[in-house]
Write a protein that holds these residues in place. Structure first.
Motif, PDB file in Angstrom:
ATOM      1  N   GLY A 176      41.436 -23.155 -41.587  1.00  0.00           N
ATOM      2  CA  GLY A 176      41.491 -21.962 -40.733  1.00  0.00           C
ATOM      3  C   GLY A 176      42.303 -22.169 -39.475  1.00  0.00           C
ATOM      4  N   ASP A 177      42.159 -21.230 -38.537  1.00  0.00           N
ATOM      5  CA  ASP A 177      42.906 -21.280 -37.285  1.00  0.00           C
ATOM      6  C   ASP A 177      42.483 -22.485 -36.445  1.00  0.00           C
ATOM      7  N   GLU A 201      45.678 -31.334 -38.697  1.00  0.00           N
ATOM      8  CA  GLU A 201      45.244 -31.817 -40.015  1.00  0.00           C
ATOM      9  C   GLU A 201      44.338 -30.799 -40.682  1.00  0.00           C
ATOM     10  N   GLY A 202      43.395 -30.275 -39.894  1.00  0.00           N
ATOM     11  CA  GLY A 202      42.445 -29.294 -40.429  1.00  0.00           C
ATOM     12  C   GLY A 202      43.134 -28.000 -40.831  1.00  0.00           C
ATOM     13  N   VAL A 203      44.053 -27.535 -39.988  1.00  0.00           N
ATOM     14  CA  VAL A 203      44.765 -26.289 -40.317  1.00  0.00           C
ATOM     15  C   VAL A 203      45.552 -26.487 -41.613  1.00  0.00           C
ATOM     16  N   LEU A 204      46.235 -27.630 -41.711  1.00  0.00           N
ATOM     17  CA  LEU A 204      47.048 -27.896 -42.905  1.00  0.00           C
ATOM     18  C   LEU A 204      46.180 -28.037 -44.146  1.00  0.00           C
ATOM     19  N   ALA A 205      44.929 -28.459 -43.935  1.00  0.00           N
ATOM     20  CA  ALA A 205      44.010 -28.598 -45.075  1.00  0.00           C
ATOM     21  C   ALA A 205      43.362 -27.257 -45.425  1.00  0.00           C
ATOM     22  N   GLY A 206      43.786 -26.199 -44.736  1.00  0.00           N
ATOM     23  CA  GLY A 206      43.274 -24.870 -45.084  1.00  0.00           C
ATOM     24  C   GLY A 206      41.935 -24.541 -44.459  1.00  0.00           C
ATOM     25  N   ALA A 224      51.025 -21.754 -31.637  1.00  0.00           N
ATOM     26  CA  ALA A 224      50.882 -21.245 -30.271  1.00  0.00           C
ATOM     27  C   ALA A 224      49.418 -21.313 -29.829  1.00  0.00           C
ATOM     28  N   GLN A 225      48.509 -20.995 -30.737  1.00  0.00           N
ATOM     29  CA  GLN A 225      47.080 -21.054 -30.395  1.00  0.00           C
ATOM     30  C   GLN A 225      46.656 -22.488 -30.084  1.00  0.00           C
ATOM     31  N   GLN A 238      57.699 -24.162 -45.162  1.00  0.00           N
ATOM     32  CA  GLN A 238      56.653 -24.176 -46.189  1.00  0.00           C
ATOM     33  C   GLN A 238      55.399 -24.899 -45.720  1.00  0.00           C
ATOM     34  N   VAL A 239      55.464 -25.576 -44.598  1.00  0.00           N
ATOM     35  CA  VAL A 239      54.283 -26.265 -44.084  1.00  0.00           C
ATOM     36  C   VAL A 239      53.229 -25.195 -43.790  1.00  0.00           C
ATOM     37  N   PRO A 240      52.014 -25.370 -44.302  1.00  0.00           N
ATOM     38  CA  PRO A 240      51.038 -24.280 -44.242  1.00  0.00           C
ATOM     39  C   PRO A 240      50.389 -24.094 -42.869  1.00  0.00           C
ATOM     40  N   ILE A 241      51.209 -23.811 -41.884  1.00  0.00           N
ATOM     41  CA  ILE A 241      50.717 -23.461 -40.566  1.00  0.00           C
ATOM     42  C   ILE A 241      51.673 -22.391 -40.041  1.00  0.00           C
ATOM     43  N   THR A 242      51.148 -21.409 -39.317  1.00  0.00           N
ATOM     44  CA  THR A 242      52.019 -20.329 -38.849  1.00  0.00           C
ATOM     45  C   THR A 242      52.415 -20.576 -37.394  1.00  0.00           C
ATOM     46  N   PRO A 243      53.519 -19.963 -36.957  1.00  0.00           N
ATOM     47  CA  PRO A 243      53.892 -20.050 -35.542  1.00  0.00           C
ATOM     48  C   PRO A 243      52.742 -19.595 -34.634  1.00  0.00           C
ATOM     49  N   ALA A 244      52.013 -18.555 -35.045  1.00  0.00           N
ATOM     50  CA  ALA A 244      50.895 -18.079 -34.216  1.00  0.00           C
ATOM     51  C   ALA A 244      49.828 -19.167 -34.079  1.00  0.00           C
ATOM     52  N   GLN A 245      49.606 -19.906 -35.153  1.00  0.00           N
ATOM     53  CA  GLN A 245      48.608 -20.985 -35.094  1.00  0.00           C
ATOM     54  C   GLN A 245      49.074 -22.119 -34.184  1.00  0.00           C
TER      55      GLN A 245
END
Ligand code: ADP
Ligand code: MG
Ligand code: ZN
Length: 496
Positions: A421-422, A414-419, A393-394, A384-391
């Protein structure tokens, strides 16, 4: 009831042998019900997904759901069972307000699947759990007790919702599991965990204990070494994997104290209470004869084509235990590290991150480190942590390219989790990038040397280890954006 004091768990399991048997119900995720075309979607308005068949109205006739039969056979095959050449449904007669037909269409002495096993790993050892049978039946409706606590006692009235009535249910019954001793509760938990993984891998149910699509009854008995098996109790209402273990753990000393006092164990159902971790008596157990089983006259017998069964077997996916062993070897993990990955429910996430281009070490590092910590802090499942495997990897790609170091990467996360972006977008927007160009770093190094003359002297005097303090000062001044290796080289060069 005995007034004897409870023996300790350890004492009880030293003096008595423990026998455990598990009955597990899995609600299948078919589109329609077992014997009619009603929808199975969860959470609809009460009594909107019903018809004459699942309401048991006179004159209605059931038709068996082929997808449910196929799913049951696949479960049986995954559990190493033999599949019946010919078998029937049976009527199990009893009255219950949430069961409109006054009988449950089930299977009795002719189950679809029989005589299998499942291997589970407990504490580094493999335990083979014998499976007695896997059969297909239908679920009941749900009673809702209004007023009071939600239990029937003290309620003012009861309502019935038949939406669940007739949803296909697979029952998986183990043979008595013997010889596990004090480990029996852990073995029971490991078995239900493995079973859940297997059924999930087949894609036939969402197997969510908290939503009731996987339910488990824990049978427990004790006997003196060498004696016959004792009388079992059947603990119901066990709604989590942890509770499977706790239910058995609490039942063992209770039965031991009764046996110590020379009393008999009554064969009964018991209810497990999450809050206290113990059980209280339910109803004394019916025997098969109470149910007046007889073959269901309204349904044709099932005779699965052996070729079809062989095809289903050949098409089974890689099973979870096999997959775990393969991944553990591929990722080069110790049993201990693999256990942590499993505990964190990180296998799929790490696998997907590797598929998106990361190395297995880096994929595991982020999911088991930074992201697990975040999940814990926020009380989330890792998935449920708002980051994807692709992110992820990036992000690792940016580190490998020298654009980010670990410290900056954590700020990007931190930024990705805060929404925001990539990772790439976050790094650009927040201006996070390693500064490795020497021109820009020279001034920061000079400043650090000027501000720390004592340290600089030590380095000049040959104590190269002291340079760490200067590196730290430069990193601080550049907000972590300097490349630490380049900084150290510059300092040593300037002071030698
Ligand atoms: P029921 O539906 O009446 O509970 P089942 O045959 O469906 O009966 O399931 C009985 C379960 O109890 C099985 O898992 C079986 O292995 C287990 N069991 C049978 N005898 C004992 C025993 N003496 N101690 C513990 N478990 C037992
Ligand atoms: Mg049963
Ligand atoms: Zn219906």
């Amino acid at each position: 009831m005995s007034t004897a004091t409870l023996p300790s768990y350890e004492d009880a399991t030293t003096r008595y042998e423990v026998v455990i048997g598990l009955e597990t119900h899995v609600e299948l995720g078919t589109r329609t019900k077992m014997f009619c075309g009603c929808s199975t979607v969860f959470g609809a308005e009460p009594n909107t997904q019903v018809c004459p068949v699942c309401l048991g109205l006179p004159g209605s006739l059931p038709v068996a759901n082929g997808a449910a039969i196929e799913a049951t056979i696949r479960i049986g095959l995954a559990l190493n069972c033999g599949i019946a050449k010919w078998c029937r449904f049976a009527r199990k007669n009893y009255f219950y307000p949430d069961m409109p037909k006054n009988f449950q269409t089930s299977q009795y002495d002719e189950p679809l699947c029989e005589d299998g096993y499942v291997d589970v790993d407990v504490d580094g050892e493999t335990v083979r759990i014998p499976i007695e049978r896997v059969h297909l039946e239908e679920d009941t409706g749900k009673s809702l007790h209004v007023g009071g606590t939600g239990r029937i006692q003290g309620s003012s009235e009861s309502l019935v919702d038949y939406n669940r009535a007739g949803i296909p249910l697979v029952e998986i019954v183990t043979r008595p599991i013997v010889g596990a001793g004090a480990m029996a509760p852990e073995v029971a938990r490991a078995y239900v965990t493995e079973l859940r993984e297997i059924v999930r891998s087949l894609g036939v149910s969402d197997v969510r204990m908290e939503q009731g699509s996987l339910r488990c009854d824990v049978n427990t008995s004790l006997n003196l070494p060498g004696a016959e098996w004792g009388t079992r109790t059947e603990t119901k209402n066990v709604n989590s994997l942890r509770s499977v273990e706790r239910a058995a753990r609490s039942e063992i000393p209770r039965q031991a104290s009764l046996l110590d006092a020379g009393e008999r164990i009554v064969q009964e159902t018991r209810h497990f209470h999450e809050d206290t971790g113990d059980t209280t008596p339910g109803r004394s157990k019916e025997t098969a004869t109470d149910y007046r089983y007889f073959p269901e006259p309204d349904l044709a017998p099932m005779a699965p084509d052996p070729q079809w069964v062989a095809d289903l077997k050949a098409a089974l996916p890689e099973l979870p235990r096999q997959r775990r062993k393969r991944l553990q070897a591929q990722w080069g993990l110790s049993d201990h590290d693999m256990a942590s990955v499993l505990n964190a429910d990180a296998v799929d996430l790490i696998e997907a991150t590797i598929a998106a281009g990361a190395s297995s070490e880096s994929a595991r590092k982020w999911w088991m480190g930074e992201l697990s910590r975040h999940a814990n802090d926020q009380d989330l499942d890792l998935a449920q942590v708002p980051i994807t495997p692709a992110q992820v990897a990036q992000l690792q790609g940016l580190i490998d390219a020298g654009t980010l170091n670990d410290k900056l990467a954590r700020q990007v996360i931190e930024g990705v989790l805060a929404g925001e972006g990539d990772p790439e977008k976050v790094a650009n927007a927040r201006g996070l990038a390693v500064v490795s160009d020497t021109g820009a770093l020279t001034k920061a190094v000079d400043d650090a040397i000027a501000a720390n003359p004592d340290v600089a002297d030590k380095v000049r005097g040959g104590k190269v280890a002291a340079a760490g303090a200067l590196v730290g000062a430069v990193m601080k001044a550049t907000k972590g954006q300097a490349d630490a290796k380049t900084v150290r080289e510059l300092i040593v060069q300037k002071l030698s």
